[in-house]
Design an enzyme around this catalytic site. Structure first.
Site, short mmCIF file in Angstrom:
data_model
loop_
_atom_site.label_atom_id
_atom_site.label_comp_id
_atom_site.label_asym_id
_atom_site.label_seq_id
_atom_site.Cartn_x
_atom_site.Cartn_y
_atom_site.Cartn_z
N ASP A 1 -4.65 -39.85 0.20
CA ASP A 1 -3.89 -41.05 0.54
C ASP A 1 -4.78 -42.05 1.25
OD1 ASP A 1 -1.30 -42.57 1.05
OD2 ASP A 1 -2.04 -42.29 3.10
N TYR B 1 -6.53 -49.51 6.17
CA TYR B 1 -7.51 -48.58 6.71
C TYR B 1 -8.93 -49.14 6.54
CZ TYR B 1 -3.57 -45.28 6.33
OH TYR B 1 -2.35 -44.65 6.41
N LYS C 1 -0.98 -48.20 -0.37
CA LYS C 1 0.16 -48.85 0.26
C LYS C 1 0.13 -50.36 0.02
CE LYS C 1 0.14 -45.20 3.72
NZ LYS C 1 -1.18 -44.59 3.42
#
Length: 345
Positions: free
Chosen positions: A50, A55, A81
């Site tokens: 993931d 990030y 995401k």
């Protein structure tokens, strides 16, 4: 038949690799160190991964894509995401949103239909891949958005989710869900929409079972595939608890109520010869809603430590004592027999 959102490790363990540390969360790692983490997890059988644009402002996605691209795509599951878009900027701060030495981008919120589509397409370019197994709408809770939370929820329901459905129909993504730290927002969304998957961080752990009474039964009933993140509550359950050592909970200094509870758990661990991380991982996996626990690690050694925690034999008396002392709720499912048996009580 619909493909599953997650794949277990090759030995059946339900652990995946979370990509936040690969984006230099709190401290930097080199490209080589990041690659070594992913390679070690893969070699050990990990097949679920993931990441997110947030990030490291694209750094985690780039590193994870580079490390996974040579592996057969059908042999792994990869999620990212939407919610934040990245804009190039030549000069960026050393630290952005707790990530250091990020790529030269700044982020801004965009949950519009066009923003969601662009986010997925941008992520696929950074990953160097053509399809995502799951896409989560990221961080839409009131704690993140404050007075704008109601408007954010409305846009999620009216724009973001319908656009993700279109992307799913086009084949760019396979599963749609939320990636959040708060269980209340999940329940609000589920009143109006169906979800395939959920990434929930920190709200169903050995220490904090806020999601247990109402959300977890819904996930089972509605067959929402749950991946749990933050099962160590950002550090307090990751190592041995000691009263004289600073502890973090939810990425902040732990309040005394959490410290006292963790110390009580550590005492019971010591009585039964159990490591606290083993109890944390196995408790999270024991609920029938949980399909996967995603672990954010910085080294191959940390990954191996988590794998050992998942395998550690924990006696039934340990769980019963936690229940008896009120350290976990009586209604929370607990592991029985061996961690790999799949049985729950």
């Amino acid at each position: 038949m619909k493909t599953p959102a997650f794949l277990p490790c090759t030995d059946g363990a339900r652990l995946g690799l979370g990509g936040a540390p690969l984006g230099n969360l709190f401290e930097a790692m080199s490209d080589g160190q990041a690659r070594a983490v992913v390679d070690a997890a893969w070699a050990d059988g990990c097949r679920s991964f993931d990441t997110a644009p947030h990030y490291g402002h694209g750094l985690s996605e780039r590193r994870l894509g580079d490390a996974l691209r040579s592996h057969p795509r059908s042999n792994l599951r990869l999620s990212s995401k939407v919610g934040r878009l990245l804009t190039p900027q030549a000069q960026v701060p050393h630290e952005q949103h707790s990530y250091v030495n990020t790529l030269p981008f700044v982020q801004h919120w965009d949950l519009s239909a066009s923003g969601v589509r662009r986010s997925v397409e941008d992520s696929l370019q950074r990953l160097g891949l053509a399809q995502l197994d799951a896409v989560y709408i990221h961080d839409i809770d009131a704690g993140m958005h404050g007075p704008k939370a109601a408007a954010v929820l409305r846009q999620v329901l009216e724009e973001a989710l319908p656009e993700l459905v279109k992307l799913k129909q086009s084949g760019l993504i396979s599963h749609i869900g939320l990636g959040v730290n708060d269980h209340d927002i999940v329940e609000q969304v589920l009143r109006h929409a169906d979800l395939d998957v959920l990434m929930l961080a920190g709200r169903y752990t050995l220490l904090d079972q806020a999601a247990l009474p109402t959300l977890m039964p819904q996930l089972v009933r509605r067959q929402v595939a749950l991946a749990l993140g933050g099962v160590f509550n950002s550090g307090i359950l990751a190592t041995r608890v000691a009263a004289d050592r600073p502890m973090t909970f939810n990425y902040a200094p732990a309040a005394q109520v959490w410290v006292d509870k963790a110390l009580g758990m550590q005492r019971v661990c010591d009585q039964h010869g159990v490591s606290l991380p083993a109890a944390a991982v196995q408790f999270a996996l024991a609920h029938p809603a949980t399909q996967m626990v995603m672990l954010g690690v910085r080294s191959a050694d940390q990954w191996q430590a988590a794998r050992l925690a998942e395998r550690e034999v924990v006696p039934a008396d340990f769980w019963q004592q936690l229940r008896h002392e009120g350290l976990i709720p009586a209604e929370a499912p607990i592991p029985v027999k061996t961690p790999c048996s799949g049985e729950r009580s």
